[in-house]
Design an enzyme around this catalytic site. Structure first.
Site, PDB file in Angstrom:
ATOM      1  N   PHE A  20      41.015  42.106  45.007  1.00 18.96           N
ATOM      2  CA  PHE A  20      40.721  43.483  45.436  1.00 18.96           C
ATOM      3  C   PHE A  20      39.853  44.206  44.386  1.00 18.96           C
ATOM      4  O   PHE A  20      38.689  44.526  44.629  1.00 18.96           O
ATOM      5  CB  PHE A  20      42.055  44.196  45.702  1.00 18.96           C
ATOM      6  CG  PHE A  20      42.001  45.687  45.713  1.00 18.96           C
ATOM      7  CD1 PHE A  20      41.091  46.361  46.523  1.00 18.96           C
ATOM      8  CD2 PHE A  20      42.866  46.436  44.913  1.00 18.96           C
ATOM      9  CE1 PHE A  20      41.038  47.750  46.524  1.00 18.96           C
ATOM     10  CE2 PHE A  20      42.825  47.818  44.922  1.00 18.96           C
ATOM     11  CZ  PHE A  20      41.903  48.472  45.724  1.00 18.96           C
ATOM     12  N   THR A  44      45.626  34.836  45.280  1.00 14.28           N
ATOM     13  CA  THR A  44      45.880  36.037  46.086  1.00 14.28           C
ATOM     14  C   THR A  44      44.575  36.692  46.537  1.00 14.28           C
ATOM     15  O   THR A  44      44.600  37.654  47.298  1.00 14.28           O
ATOM     16  CB  THR A  44      46.709  37.071  45.284  1.00 14.28           C
ATOM     17  OG1 THR A  44      46.020  37.356  44.058  1.00 14.28           O
ATOM     18  CG2 THR A  44      48.086  36.538  44.985  1.00 14.28           C
ATOM     19  N   GLY A  45      43.458  36.183  46.050  1.00 16.68           N
ATOM     20  CA  GLY A  45      42.145  36.677  46.484  1.00 16.68           C
ATOM     21  C   GLY A  45      41.527  35.688  47.453  1.00 16.68           C
ATOM     22  O   GLY A  45      42.127  34.658  47.777  1.00 16.68           O
ATOM     23  N   ASP A  65      40.888  27.713  37.857  1.00 13.81           N
ATOM     24  CA  ASP A  65      42.200  28.218  37.478  1.00 13.81           C
ATOM     25  C   ASP A  65      42.158  28.542  35.984  1.00 13.81           C
ATOM     26  O   ASP A  65      41.999  27.642  35.159  1.00 13.81           O
ATOM     27  CB  ASP A  65      43.269  27.162  37.785  1.00 13.81           C
ATOM     28  CG  ASP A  65      44.669  27.704  37.547  1.00 13.81           C
ATOM     29  OD1 ASP A  65      44.813  28.692  36.782  1.00 13.81           O
ATOM     30  OD2 ASP A  65      45.618  27.134  38.106  1.00 13.81           O
ATOM     31  N   SER A  84      45.211  37.826  38.010  1.00  9.24           N
ATOM     32  CA  SER A  84      46.677  37.913  38.032  1.00  9.24           C
ATOM     33  C   SER A  84      47.103  38.450  39.379  1.00  9.24           C
ATOM     34  O   SER A  84      46.500  39.412  39.884  1.00  9.24           O
ATOM     35  CB  SER A  84      47.212  38.882  36.960  1.00  9.24           C
ATOM     36  OG  SER A  84      48.596  39.097  37.185  1.00  9.24           O
ATOM     37  N   GLY A 111      39.600  33.286  24.535  1.00  9.10           N
ATOM     38  CA  GLY A 111      38.877  32.192  23.862  1.00  9.10           C
ATOM     39  C   GLY A 111      37.414  32.169  24.291  1.00  9.10           C
ATOM     40  O   GLY A 111      36.515  31.961  23.467  1.00  9.10           O
ATOM     41  N   TYR A 154      55.870  39.949  35.908  1.00  5.95           N
ATOM     42  CA  TYR A 154      54.585  40.664  35.863  1.00  5.95           C
ATOM     43  C   TYR A 154      54.540  41.573  34.635  1.00  5.95           C
ATOM     44  O   TYR A 154      53.616  41.495  33.827  1.00  5.95           O
ATOM     45  CB  TYR A 154      54.425  41.469  37.143  1.00  5.95           C
ATOM     46  CG  TYR A 154      53.126  42.229  37.262  1.00  5.95           C
ATOM     47  CD1 TYR A 154      51.904  41.560  37.338  1.00  5.95           C
ATOM     48  CD2 TYR A 154      53.110  43.630  37.334  1.00  5.95           C
ATOM     49  CE1 TYR A 154      50.702  42.267  37.476  1.00  5.95           C
ATOM     50  CE2 TYR A 154      51.914  44.328  37.472  1.00  5.95           C
ATOM     51  CZ  TYR A 154      50.720  43.648  37.545  1.00  5.95           C
ATOM     52  OH  TYR A 154      49.537  44.347  37.688  1.00  5.95           O
ATOM     53  N   TYR A 168      43.998  38.850  18.934  1.00  7.14           N
ATOM     54  CA  TYR A 168      42.623  38.316  18.877  1.00  7.14           C
ATOM     55  C   TYR A 168      41.683  39.328  18.230  1.00  7.14           C
ATOM     56  O   TYR A 168      40.745  38.956  17.537  1.00  7.14           O
ATOM     57  CB  TYR A 168      42.122  37.944  20.287  1.00  7.14           C
ATOM     58  CG  TYR A 168      42.251  36.460  20.548  1.00  7.14           C
ATOM     59  CD1 TYR A 168      43.503  35.848  20.632  1.00  7.14           C
ATOM     60  CD2 TYR A 168      41.131  35.649  20.675  1.00  7.14           C
ATOM     61  CE1 TYR A 168      43.632  34.490  20.839  1.00  7.14           C
ATOM     62  CE2 TYR A 168      41.240  34.286  20.888  1.00  7.14           C
ATOM     63  CZ  TYR A 168      42.493  33.711  20.972  1.00  7.14           C
ATOM     64  OH  TYR A 168      42.613  32.360  21.166  1.00  7.14           O
ATOM     65  N   THR A 184      46.182  51.571  42.292  1.00  3.57           N
ATOM     66  CA  THR A 184      44.845  51.780  42.849  1.00  3.57           C
ATOM     67  C   THR A 184      44.836  51.265  44.281  1.00  3.57           C
ATOM     68  O   THR A 184      45.499  50.275  44.586  1.00  3.57           O
ATOM     69  CB  THR A 184      43.813  51.033  41.980  1.00  3.57           C
ATOM     70  OG1 THR A 184      43.842  51.604  40.672  1.00  3.57           O
ATOM     71  CG2 THR A 184      42.417  51.143  42.540  1.00  3.57           C
TER      72      THR A 184
END
Ligand code: NAD
Length: 326
Positions: A20, A44-45, A65, A84, A111, A154, A168, A184
């Site tokens: 989305f 999920t997309g 992935d 996610s 990375g 989550y 990082y 959103t």
């Protein structure tokens, strides 16, 4: 410490780009002249979300992935890490995949940014505040999360990914930023993704009962997708590390939201009450003063306008679906 200067963005990786929010980001980036590599495993997309972009010279869709090996040839200026599952229905159906993309996926996306010397933006969430004891929520609030509750897959994945992003930045000098996105909504949400707005709109348009959880007094602050995308891109184009809240501070109870949607669709669906999910936050409202100060951002689309646009899109999508295949 002063923020590093904004950089010119030519080539962007959007992880979760077929979802989305990711698909709207890809669109806006292309319109702004950037080249976009959209990476997604379609958990999920769906490629349909970026179908209209496929074939454009500056757009590439890569099935990948993020929890596995990630390789992108050539230069990258910016990594927007949006991969996610995000709706409770999705992450409860895919709990391990959600933890893996939040941990391993974020590690690999960081990375990539490190290897390319790119700026990195993590899509975090208001869920890091859990069931908040501070209201409205400022970025300085540490949250109230049940680490073994069903939502923890989550919430804790995002809290871990914030920590990894910070490490990082501190240890490897990667130019990172964290955006905490509040609820959103807008076109391209899936009618069955389980989030309140697509659920209410679908139920109202289909003439089904509108199912409000609990007594409907719990609140959310809902932000139209164009405003969220603008906030994310302003953060990406700044040198600010955040974390920064992006969301619309106008707060509504779930019952008010359901009633508004029923009125805007002209539906006669009854409103019914069903069980409230475990650990469902009672209130949610962002304090957006930091976004205003540091990014000059504030939401511009009011709820009435945003809901009208969303309803119009759902009407078209549901009509399309009901047409017999030719
Ligand atoms: P979405 O489910 O529509 O999009 C997520 C995308 O990530 C999907 O296309 C999915 O296939 C992809 N994905 C999942 N696991 C992957 C993996 N291992 N490798 C590659 N791709 C993977 O959800 P969304 O609402 O667009 O949310 C996008 C991001 O924004 C998420 O990180 C979410 O946590 C964050 N966010 C969204 C909201 C919101 O209200 N929509 C609020 C807060 C945070």
């Amino acid at each position: 410490m002063s923020a590093p200067a904004a950089r010119v963005v030519r080539r962007v990786v959007v992880t979760g780009g077929a979802g989305f929010l990711g698909s709207h980001l890809c669109e806006r980036l292309l319109a702004g002249g950037a080249s976009v590599i959209c990476m997604d495993n379609f958990l999920t997309g769906t490629p349909a979300n970026v179908e209209h972009l496929i074939g454009r010279p500056r757009f590439r869709l890569v099935e990948c992935d993020l929890t596995g090996y990630v390789h992108v040839p050539g230069d990258v200026d910016l990594v927007l890490h949006f991969a996610s599952a995000a709706s409770p229905t999705d992450y409860l159906r895919h709990p391990i995949a959600t933890l893996k993309v939040g941990s391993l996926g974020t590690l690999h996306a960081l990375g990539l940014a490190r290897e390319k010397g790119a700026r990195f933006v993590l899509a975090s969430t208001s869920e890091v505040y859990g069931d908040p004891l501070e209201h409205p929520q400022r970025e300085t609030y540490w949250g109230n999360v049940n680490p073994v509750g069903p939502r923890s897959v989550y919430d804790e994945a995002k809290r871990f990914s914030e920590s990894l992003t910070t490490a990082y930045r501190e240890s490897h000098g990667v130019d990172t930023a964290i955006v905490r996105i509040f609820n959103t909504y807008g076109p391209r949400m899936r009618p069955h993704d389980g989030r309140a707005i697509p659920t209410f709109v679908r139920q109202a348009l289909m003439g089904e009962p509108i199912t409000v959880t609990g007594d409907g007094a719990q609140t959310r602050s809902v932000c139209y997708v164009d405003d969220t995308v603008e906030g994310v891109l302003r953060l990406a184009g700044s040198g600010f590390a955040g974390p920064v809240n992006i969301g619309n501070p106008s707060e509504l109870s779930m019952l008010e939201l359901a009633t508004m949607i029923r009125d805007l669709t002209g539906s006669s669906s009854p409103i019914t009450f069903v069980d409230r999910p475990v650990d469902d936050p009672a209130v949610r409202r962002p304090d957006t003063s930091l976004a205003a100060d540091r990014l000059g951002w504030r939401p511009l689309v009011d709820v009435d306008t945003g809901l009208r646009r969303t309803i119009a899109w759902f009407e078209r999508a549901l009509l399309e679906k009901s047409r017999p295949a030719s």
